[in-house]
Design a protein around this motif. Structure first.
Motif, PDB file in Angstrom:
ATOM      1  N   ASP A  85       0.831  -1.208   0.000  1.00 45.45           N
ATOM      2  CA  ASP A  85       0.000   0.000   0.000  1.00 45.45           C
ATOM      3  C   ASP A  85       0.865   1.257   0.000  1.00 45.45           C
ATOM      4  O   ASP A  85       0.468   2.290  -0.538  1.00 45.45           O
ATOM      5  N   ASP A  86       2.033   1.163   0.611  1.00 47.50           N
ATOM      6  CA  ASP A  86       2.952   2.297   0.670  1.00 47.50           C
ATOM      7  C   ASP A  86       3.579   2.511  -0.707  1.00 47.50           C
ATOM      8  O   ASP A  86       4.446   1.745  -1.129  1.00 47.50           O
ATOM      9  N   SER A 120      -2.284 -11.524   1.555  1.00 49.33           N
ATOM     10  CA  SER A 120      -1.803 -11.322   0.182  1.00 49.33           C
ATOM     11  C   SER A 120      -1.214 -12.607  -0.381  1.00 49.33           C
ATOM     12  O   SER A 120      -1.397 -12.938  -1.558  1.00 49.33           O
TER      13      SER A 120
END
Length: 202
Positions: A85-86, A120
């Motif tokens: 996400d970063d 994930s």
């Protein structure tokens, strides 16, 4: 200084880049950049033997990620790598230093790879499209959030897969000794790969 023959983590990117520059300046031959790492190198061999293989990890949105993805494609490996996400996360890198006696010493910056979470991995496992025969984990998964190794291995086994584990760092084996033995004693692993130093640390 780096412990000869082992892998040393760098969380400080500036220090890692400085080490890369110093190593390049001292090298007797031009540095080679490519897609690798313990788990990836294993899947390269499997693919070369004609086995369908896939790689799941986490890469950034940088030039190094392109090196990884192109390297996987060139070797016929299914790319199941995730992006964190970063958006500023960099792709993990390993610097391999080979001394004249042939010994390899590693320094690594985990980068985005340290962010791969169990959810994930499980998503990627289900996306591979085939029932896996072997799911091969690297000891570095012990540094990931949650219990990626344990939960990932359990889900993989529920799909009929055997479980492999590479103990690629005596530092991690020593630091995660109790957790590793709990995993092994519970029958979590079918194939274990390690060198003499890692065996002694275990």
């Amino acid at each position: 200084s780096l412990p000869k023959g082992d892998a040393t983590p760098f969380t400080n990117s500036a220090a890692f880049e400085a080490l890369k520059a110093a190593a390049a300046a001292a090298a007797v031959s031009p540095p080679v950049c490519g897609c690798g790492g313990c788990a990836v190198n294993t899947t390269k061999v499997m693919a070369a033997l004609g086995v369908d293989a896939a790689v799941c990890g986490s890469v950034g949105r940088d030039d190094a990620a392109g090196v990884v993805r192109r390297g996987l494609e060139a070797r016929g490996l299914q790319d199941l790598c995730k992006e964190p996400d970063d958006v500023g996360a960099v792709t993990g890198e390993v610097l391999c230093l080979v001394t004249p006696d042939g010994e390899r010493t590693f320094a690594y910056r985990p980068g985005a790879s340290a962010s791969l979470a169990t959810a994930s991995f499980l998503e990627a496992l289900r996306a591979c499209g085939k029932r896996p025969g072997l799911v091969y984990f690297d000891v570095y998964t012990l540094l990931n959030p949650g219990r990626l190794l344990e939960d990932g291995a359990r889900e993989s086994r529920s799909l009929g897969a055997r479980i492999g584990l590479n103990l690629g760092s005596t530092n991690i084996v020593t630091a995660q000794h109790a957790r590793l033995w709990a995993f092994l004693d519970a029958g979590g692993c079918d194939v274990l790969t390690l060198n003499l130093a890692e065996a002694q640390a275990l």
